[in-house]
Design an enzyme around this catalytic site. Structure first.
Site, PDB file in Angstrom:
ATOM      1  N   ASN A   1     102.357  36.964  -5.667  1.00  0.00           N
ATOM      2  CA  ASN A   1     102.445  37.672  -4.386  1.00  0.00           C
ATOM      3  C   ASN A   1     101.306  38.666  -4.210  1.00  0.00           C
ATOM      4  O   ASN A   1     100.791  39.241  -5.183  1.00  0.00           O
ATOM      5  CB  ASN A   1     103.783  38.401  -4.272  1.00  0.00           C
ATOM      6  CG  ASN A   1     104.917  37.480  -3.893  1.00  0.00           C
ATOM      7  OD1 ASN A   1     104.695  36.466  -3.233  1.00  0.00           O
ATOM      8  ND2 ASN A   1     106.126  37.819  -4.300  1.00  0.00           N
ATOM      9  N   HIS A   2     100.934  38.882  -2.963  1.00  0.00           N
ATOM     10  CA  HIS A   2      99.981  39.920  -2.591  1.00  0.00           C
ATOM     11  C   HIS A   2     100.741  41.107  -2.003  1.00  0.00           C
ATOM     12  O   HIS A   2     101.858  40.941  -1.505  1.00  0.00           O
ATOM     13  CB  HIS A   2      98.993  39.396  -1.539  1.00  0.00           C
ATOM     14  CG  HIS A   2      98.008  38.411  -2.085  1.00  0.00           C
ATOM     15  ND1 HIS A   2      96.730  38.301  -1.588  1.00  0.00           N
ATOM     16  CD2 HIS A   2      98.095  37.491  -3.086  1.00  0.00           C
ATOM     17  CE1 HIS A   2      96.073  37.354  -2.241  1.00  0.00           C
ATOM     18  NE2 HIS A   2      96.885  36.852  -3.156  1.00  0.00           N
ATOM     19  N   PRO A   3     100.162  42.298  -2.023  1.00  0.00           N
ATOM     20  CA  PRO A   3     100.833  43.453  -1.408  1.00  0.00           C
ATOM     21  C   PRO A   3     100.947  43.249   0.106  1.00  0.00           C
ATOM     22  O   PRO A   3      99.983  42.866   0.765  1.00  0.00           O
ATOM     23  CB  PRO A   3      99.907  44.621  -1.753  1.00  0.00           C
ATOM     24  CG  PRO A   3      98.563  43.996  -1.958  1.00  0.00           C
ATOM     25  CD  PRO A   3      98.835  42.649  -2.555  1.00  0.00           C
TER      26      PRO A   3
ATOM     27  N   THR B   1      96.511  42.540   3.169  1.00  0.00           N
ATOM     28  CA  THR B   1      97.115  41.864   2.010  1.00  0.00           C
ATOM     29  C   THR B   1      96.083  41.582   0.929  1.00  0.00           C
ATOM     30  O   THR B   1      96.412  40.980  -0.101  1.00  0.00           O
ATOM     31  CB  THR B   1      97.748  40.524   2.442  1.00  0.00           C
ATOM     32  OG1 THR B   1      96.730  39.683   3.002  1.00  0.00           O
ATOM     33  CG2 THR B   1      98.861  40.745   3.448  1.00  0.00           C
TER      34      THR B   1
END
Length: 210
Positions: free
Chosen positions: A88-90, A96
Site C-alpha cells: 500500500n501507498h500512503p 500517494t
C-alpha cells in the site's frame, strides 16, 4: 499406494510418466517467515522454483509485518498472485507518492494499517486472479479467473469480476455449516482417499457416513 504425497515438490505426474514441473506444493518450496501454508496446497507458474514466494506474493518481504496464510488443499492457478498490505501507498495526504522508500533512513510506512491475508481450506483460485490486501477467503470458495478480490469471500461462495462479487453460493447454508463442521481437510490422508467418491460426487449422505 496413496494418491497424494505430502512431501512432493511437483505433485503431478502425467500419464506418460513425465513429471509436470510447473506445479508445486507450496509448503515444500517456500521458506518464508511471513507465510504459513498447509499441506497439499499447490500453485502453477513457469518461474524458477526458488522464486515461487516472490511470484505468489511479490510485495511480502521478510521484514513485513503482515502474514499470508494459506490453508490445506488450496488450488492456485497460473498467473494468480497476492497483493499484501505492505504494498500500500500512503493515502491520507494530498499525494500517494511513497517518498519515504527512496532513503534508507526513512524506508517503510509503519504507520499504515496492516492486515493479514488469509485463504482457508479447499479454495480454488482461477487463472490470473489478484487477491488484494487483508482479504479473507473462506473454505470451499471458488474465485473465477481474472477476478480482483477486494473484500472477504464467504465459505463456499463462487465469486468473480472486478471487483469480485458473489455469483452464487455452492450449497445451502445448512449444508455449508455441515461441511465446515466435518472439516474433511483435517482428516488423515487415508480417510480422505477412502472417501473420495463421496467428496468428488457431492453425496452428502455418503459423506456423513464417512
Amino acid at each position: 499406494m496413496a494418491l497424494l504425497d505430502a512431501q512432493a515438490i511437483h505433485p503431478i505426474t502425467l500419464p506418460d510418466g513425465t513429471v509436470y514441473r510447473d506445479t508445486v506444493y507450496l509448503k515444500n518450496v517456500i521458506d518464508h517467515p511471513r507465510m504459513e501454508i498447509g499441506n497439499f496446497s499447490y500453485y502453477t507458474h513457469s518461474g524458477r522454483r526458488e522464486d515461487t514466494a516472490l511470484i505468489l506474493a511479490p510485495y511480502l518481504g521478510h521484514a513485513c509485518r503482515e502474514r499470508l496464510v494459506i490453508g490445506k488443499f488450496v488450488q492456485i492457478a497460473r498467473g494468480s498472485y497476492f497483493i499484501t498490505s505492505s504494498a500500500n501507498h500512503p493515502m491520507a495526504g494530498f499525494t500517494t507518492y511513497p517518498f519515504r522508500i527512496f532513503k534508507p533512513e526513512t524506508f517503510g510506512y509503519k504507520d499504515l494499517p496492516i492486515k493479514d491475508t488469509i485463504v482457508d481450506h479447499d479454495v480454488w483460485i482461477g487463472q490470473n486472479a489478484a487477491i488484494m490486501p487483508g482479504v479473507h477467503i473462506g473454505s470451499g470458495a471458488i474465485v473465477a479467473a481474472a477476478s480482483v478480490v477486494t473484500r472477504d469471500v464467504p465459505p463456499y461462495a463462487v465469486v468473480g469480476g472486478n471487483p469480485a462479487s458473489i455469483i452464487r453460493m455452492r450449497y445451502s447454508s445448512d449444508v455449508i455449516d455441515e461441511l465446515l463442521g466435518l472439516a474433511w481437510w483435517d482428516w488423515p490422508l487415508d480417510r480422505i482417499e477412502a472417501n473420495l467418491p463421496a467428496l468428488s460426487s457431492g453425496d452428502m449422505t455418503a459423506l456423513r457416513r464417512a
